[in-house]
Design a protein around this motif. Sequence first.
Motif, PDB file in Angstrom:
ATOM      1  N   PRO A  30       0.840  -1.209   0.000  1.00 43.11           N
ATOM      2  CA  PRO A  30       0.000   0.000   0.000  1.00 43.11           C
ATOM      3  C   PRO A  30       0.870   1.252   0.000  1.00 43.11           C
ATOM      4  N   LEU A  31       0.969   1.889  -1.147  1.00 44.05           N
ATOM      5  CA  LEU A  31       1.834   3.055  -1.312  1.00 44.05           C
ATOM      6  C   LEU A  31       1.007   4.332  -1.459  1.00 44.05           C
ATOM      7  N   VAL A  32       1.573   5.419  -0.998  1.00 43.92           N
ATOM      8  CA  VAL A  32       0.922   6.727  -1.064  1.00 43.92           C
ATOM      9  C   VAL A  32       1.824   7.680  -1.841  1.00 43.92           C
ATOM     10  N   GLU A  33       1.256   8.418  -2.790  1.00 43.70           N
ATOM     11  CA  GLU A  33       2.035   9.391  -3.557  1.00 43.70           C
ATOM     12  C   GLU A  33       2.156  10.692  -2.774  1.00 43.70           C
ATOM     13  N   LYS A  34       3.405  11.112  -2.563  1.00 45.08           N
ATOM     14  CA  LYS A  34       3.668  12.384  -1.883  1.00 45.08           C
ATOM     15  C   LYS A  34       4.305  13.360  -2.873  1.00 45.08           C
ATOM     16  N   GLU A  35       4.703  14.509  -2.381  1.00 41.13           N
ATOM     17  CA  GLU A  35       5.167  15.568  -3.277  1.00 41.13           C
ATOM     18  C   GLU A  35       6.386  15.156  -4.094  1.00 41.13           C
ATOM     19  N   THR A  36       7.356  14.519  -3.477  1.00 46.54           N
ATOM     20  CA  THR A  36       8.589  14.168  -4.178  1.00 46.54           C
ATOM     21  C   THR A  36       8.861  12.667  -4.227  1.00 46.54           C
ATOM     22  N   ARG A  37       7.980  11.845  -3.630  1.00 49.12           N
ATOM     23  CA  ARG A  37       8.259  10.412  -3.560  1.00 49.12           C
ATOM     24  C   ARG A  37       6.987   9.617  -3.325  1.00 49.12           C
ATOM     25  N   ALA A  54       2.066  -0.546   9.457  1.00 51.17           N
ATOM     26  CA  ALA A  54       3.209  -0.431  10.365  1.00 51.17           C
ATOM     27  C   ALA A  54       4.278  -1.494  10.133  1.00 51.17           C
ATOM     28  N   TYR A  55       3.900  -2.669   9.607  1.00 54.51           N
ATOM     29  CA  TYR A  55       4.880  -3.741   9.447  1.00 54.51           C
ATOM     30  C   TYR A  55       6.068  -3.298   8.596  1.00 54.51           C
ATOM     31  N   PHE A  56       5.818  -2.448   7.589  1.00 62.22           N
ATOM     32  CA  PHE A  56       6.877  -2.044   6.659  1.00 62.22           C
ATOM     33  C   PHE A  56       7.448  -0.663   6.974  1.00 62.22           C
ATOM     34  N   LYS A  57       7.206  -0.172   8.180  1.00 66.76           N
ATOM     35  CA  LYS A  57       7.681   1.182   8.488  1.00 66.76           C
ATOM     36  C   LYS A  57       9.204   1.293   8.387  1.00 66.76           C
ATOM     37  N   ASN A  58       9.931   0.197   8.668  1.00 62.49           N
ATOM     38  CA  ASN A  58      11.396   0.201   8.560  1.00 62.49           C
ATOM     39  C   ASN A  58      11.886  -0.288   7.205  1.00 62.49           C
ATOM     40  N   GLY A  59      10.960  -0.652   6.319  1.00 58.34           N
ATOM     41  CA  GLY A  59      11.341  -1.153   5.003  1.00 58.34           C
ATOM     42  C   GLY A  59      10.905  -2.595   4.808  1.00 58.34           C
ATOM     43  N   HIS A 118      10.988  -1.366  -9.294  1.00 59.22           N
ATOM     44  CA  HIS A 118      10.313  -1.106  -8.031  1.00 59.22           C
ATOM     45  C   HIS A 118       9.839   0.344  -7.956  1.00 59.22           C
ATOM     46  N   ILE A 119       8.632   0.530  -7.427  1.00 59.70           N
ATOM     47  CA  ILE A 119       8.129   1.877  -7.177  1.00 59.70           C
ATOM     48  C   ILE A 119       8.720   2.418  -5.876  1.00 59.70           C
ATOM     49  N   TRP A 120       8.766   1.561  -4.881  1.00 58.58           N
ATOM     50  CA  TRP A 120       9.303   1.938  -3.560  1.00 58.58           C
ATOM     51  C   TRP A 120      10.067   0.750  -3.004  1.00 58.58           C
ATOM     52  N   TYR A 121      11.332   0.959  -2.710  1.00 61.25           N
ATOM     53  CA  TYR A 121      12.096  -0.115  -2.080  1.00 61.25           C
ATOM     54  C   TYR A 121      13.052   0.476  -1.051  1.00 61.25           C
ATOM     55  N   ILE A 122      12.819   0.137   0.191  1.00 57.99           N
ATOM     56  CA  ILE A 122      13.720   0.468   1.292  1.00 57.99           C
ATOM     57  C   ILE A 122      13.976  -0.817   2.067  1.00 57.99           C
ATOM     58  N   SER A 123      15.230  -1.131   2.296  1.00 57.90           N
ATOM     59  CA  SER A 123      15.598  -2.373   2.978  1.00 57.90           C
ATOM     60  C   SER A 123      15.408  -2.245   4.485  1.00 57.90           C
ATOM     61  N   ASP A 124      14.838  -3.272   5.076  1.00 55.43           N
ATOM     62  CA  ASP A 124      14.775  -3.378   6.533  1.00 55.43           C
ATOM     63  C   ASP A 124      15.950  -4.230   6.983  1.00 55.43           C
ATOM     64  N   LEU A 125      16.892  -3.631   7.695  1.00 52.82           N
ATOM     65  CA  LEU A 125      18.100  -4.331   8.143  1.00 52.82           C
ATOM     66  C   LEU A 125      18.000  -4.798   9.589  1.00 52.82           C
TER      67      LEU A 125
END
Length: 353
Positions: free
Chosen positions: A147-154, A162-167, A315-322
């Motif tokens: 579930p992605l949300v479009e913001k001003e620059t990203r 919340a599960y993906f808050k860290n990536g 990928h539209i949005w990819y941030i790694s959870d380490l």
Amino acid sequence: MNVAIVTGSAGLIGSESVAFMADKFDLVIGIDNNLRAYFFGDEASTEWNKKRIEDQYANYRHYQADIRSEEEIGKIFAEYGKDIKLIIHTAAQPSHDWAAREPFMDFTVNANGTLVMLEMTRQHCPEAVFIFTSTNKVYGDNPNFLPLVEKETRWEIAEDHAYFKNGIDEQMSIDHTKHSLFGASKVAADVLVQEYGRYFGMKTGVFRGGCLTGPNHSGAQLHGFLAYLMKCAITGNHYTIFGYKGKQVRDNIHSWDLVNMFWHFYQNPRVAEVYNAGGGRFSNCSMTEGIALCEEITGNKMNYSLSDENRIGDHIWYISDLSKFKEHYPNWDWKYDLKTTLTQMYDNISKRV
């Protein structure tokens, strides 16, 4: 004698591995035949980096060998045998766009080459630690269904998810998804590395990288996002953003920070372990945000355009959870943030263009 072997040793992560390990091992063996120039043209050649590390590290020995050749790689492993304590396998065909042009080449380099490296390790130095540089492309386009949300620059993950808050963590499925042929060949290699750990009990570690970056990256249009972006900012060459309004998000990990992850794993290795490895929430940007940073650092207005056509499997949005790696190795942390990395790139690329 303690020996480390690094494949793709003239590339970004390979050369960083050589530099990092040079004072920790008696001998560092590099294997690299500069296929990157074949993949992406002369501008992406790593010959300059090979010469740099040969000049800089007296205990570095280079082999112009092909990782797909059992004969060539077998001779190297037979020469050093059980003195080999660490293998860092970074050599690869790294572009999903390029893979569709020559699928046989892509698969043999990424999958068959990895099999050769694993089997030579098993035959000659089974107690060695084997580290594999995988990719977040093993998850295919599954991240695009978050579930992605479009913001001003990203684009950003929805706040109520919340599960993906860290990536994205290692539990994301690598199945039932479009990978690109590159992603598929890396999945094959990724699973092989895990299986040599599980089946043979070897100490293997898989690191699924986000965008791997740093000042020694030979960036090209089809691979090396930040390095090529900075190169275009310096030279004024045109840059094309493919799809998603330029708001697609990538995390970026400095090559030193990634190799430092390898070092922590080597000192306390596990069997068949898998880690996501990226800049996480510490170091990430959208294409639009990356361009703004490049313009700020160079003082140049970038020459770029936006294409409505996104790359297949991108990928539209990819941030790694380490979180998993940091739980296993709590003394590790990032050292280089995004602006520091881009400034290093500016200084380095300016000397070469």
